[in-house]
Design an enzyme around this catalytic site. Structure first.
Site, PDB file in Angstrom:
ATOM      1  N   SER A  87       0.791  -1.236   0.000  1.00 38.75           N
ATOM      2  CA  SER A  87       0.000   0.000   0.000  1.00 38.75           C
ATOM      3  C   SER A  87       0.818   1.278   0.000  1.00 38.75           C
ATOM      4  CB  SER A  87      -0.963   0.012   1.193  1.00 38.75           C
ATOM      5  OG  SER A  87      -2.036  -0.868   0.943  1.00 38.75           O
ATOM      6  N   ASN A 198      -9.031  -0.801  -0.194  1.00 34.33           N
ATOM      7  CA  ASN A 198      -8.188  -0.891  -1.380  1.00 34.33           C
ATOM      8  C   ASN A 198      -8.963  -0.626  -2.664  1.00 34.33           C
ATOM      9  OD1 ASN A 198      -5.436  -1.820  -0.372  1.00 34.33           O
ATOM     10  ND2 ASN A 198      -6.778  -3.315   0.603  1.00 34.33           N
ATOM     11  N   GLY A 339       2.754  -0.379   4.097  1.00 33.01           N
ATOM     12  CA  GLY A 339       2.313  -1.225   2.999  1.00 33.01           C
ATOM     13  C   GLY A 339       2.434  -2.692   3.336  1.00 33.01           C
ATOM     14  N   THR A 340       1.404  -3.450   2.988  1.00 33.20           N
ATOM     15  CA  THR A 340       1.407  -4.894   3.197  1.00 33.20           C
ATOM     16  C   THR A 340       0.995  -5.587   1.917  1.00 33.20           C
ATOM     17  OG1 THR A 340       0.776  -4.654   5.526  1.00 33.20           O
ATOM     18  CG2 THR A 340       0.412  -6.802   4.523  1.00 33.20           C
TER      19      THR A 340
END
Length: 380
Positions: A87, A198, A339-340
């Site tokens: 992300s 998202n 971010g993942t």
């Protein structure tokens, strides 16, 4: 084995009792002792394969690592390693849309349906008592009320569990993914609340394409990567490869239990994330990008002020337009994003004046995360 000069100057590898390389003695830490200790803790007690840090502050640049980049070879993590940033793609996308707003190509308060009239927005497009519908601003700020497509039950069973191994190379289109979210009822009236989704950034990428005639990847490369010379950063599209120097990325595939199996999932098709999280970068590039963003090198003052207009997300974070404002336990405020993605956890944050910027990566997705690293670095 040849090691990059930046790593040699700031890091002397040693080996712990567990056989994992960790960052060197405090003599080389140059004021980052707590950060080094936090990285080692994530590996030794938190179970992360490896941790990587890139810091730039008043003392100069510092690189640190702990653990391994590759369970098979025990290679240490290197300062110029590339990794998936999940992300952290979102601030790049938001930057492009805000640049377009500054150029008069679009307005933040444009209804999304103006740019995507052929998308079945349903209750989100202005009907059903929702007024003008979701706006571009609401996409970037996660106030649209559109559910996150990654919470779709079928998609979760397929891609967030063991079935992922058989499906990891399948290509997806933004429309296919976002329609999963748009088929569900709104979480709330657009603008009424905040909820991370998202889906918002899949739509934002589609708006960029419609407004410019180019893909969001092309616009990010032209407007951000080339001007800042971010040579380690790329948008892979449907390519499963991480280009250039990199380690391995590992996942437990979100399994429950004390000791779930760990899988090497370095190779995957990132179109499942698309504009919400497909990018690849390095610590050096992320430090350069976040510092440039928060100090106004990428956006005019009015657009940067819009990006930094936030609303509460949780107990420590406020969210603007693709940018997180975090107040740490010591009272320091930093700006950036986390971010993942399968196999990788990343964070990049900076003080508002850009004088202290840090990027972190863990090459495993099941550990405690990067929040403790941010605290350790900026509250030292």
């Amino acid at each position: 084995m040849h090691l990059p000069r930046a790593l040699l100057s700031g890091l002397i590898a040693t080996v712990t009792a567990s056989g994992l390389a960790v960052s060197s003695s405090t003599a080389a830490d140059r004021g980052h002792t707590r950060t080094r200790e936090a990285m080692e803790s994530l590996v030794e007690r938190g179970g992360a394969p490896g941790a990587l840090a890139q810091i730039e502050d008043g003392a100069g640049a510092w690189s640190g690592s702990a653990g391994t980049a590759d369970y098979a070879t025990d290679r240490p993590r290197l300062a110029r390693d590339r990794f998936r940033i999940g992300s952290l793609t979102k601030p790049f996308v938001a930057t492009v849309l805000l640049q377009l707003e500054s150029e008069g190509v679009l307005r933040l308060d444009d209804p999304v349906r103006r740019w995507l009239p052929d998308l079945r927005l349903g209750a989100y497009g202005g009907g059903g008592g929702s007024g003008r519908g979701v706006t571009v601003r609401q996409l970037l700020g996660h106030t649209s009320g559109i559910p996150d497509y990654t919470t779709d039950p079928v998609l979760r069973r397929t891609y967030f569990g063991p079935h992922f191994l058989a499906r990891r190379w399948r290509s997806h289109t933004p429309r296919e993914l976002v329609e999963r979210a748009l088929s569900r009822p709104p979480l709330f009236r657009p603008g009424a609340h905040w909820s991370y989704s998202n889906s918002n950034y899949l739509l934002a990428g589609m708006v960029i394409e419609r407004a410019t005639g180019h893909s969001y990847a092309t616009e990010i490369e032209r407007r951000v990567l080339r001007p800042l010379k971010l040579r380690d950063t790329s948008l892979p599209g449907t390519s499963p490869r991480i280009p250039g120097q990199h380690g391995r990325e590992y996942s437990t595939l979100f399994a429950a239990g004390a000791h779930p199996p760990v899988r090497d999932i370095t190779s995957l098709n990132p179109s499942l994330a698309g504009a919400s999280g497909e990018m690849i970068s390095s610590g050096r590039d992320l430090v350069r990008f976040v510092r440039a963003l928060v100090t106004g090198r990428l956006l005019p003052p009015r657009q940067l002020a819009e990006m930094k207009t936030t609303r509460k997300a949780d107990s420590t974070d406020r969210y603007g337009l693709g940018l997180t404002e975090r107040t740490l336990s010591c009272g320091v405020t930093v700006w950036g994003h986390e971010g993942t993605i399968h196999g990788s956890l990343t964070a990049a944050f900076s003080t508002p004046d850009g004088t202290h910027t840090a990027a972190f990566n863990l090459n495993g997705d099941w550990s405690q995360g990067t929040a403790g690293l941010v605290e350790a670095e900026f509250c030292d």
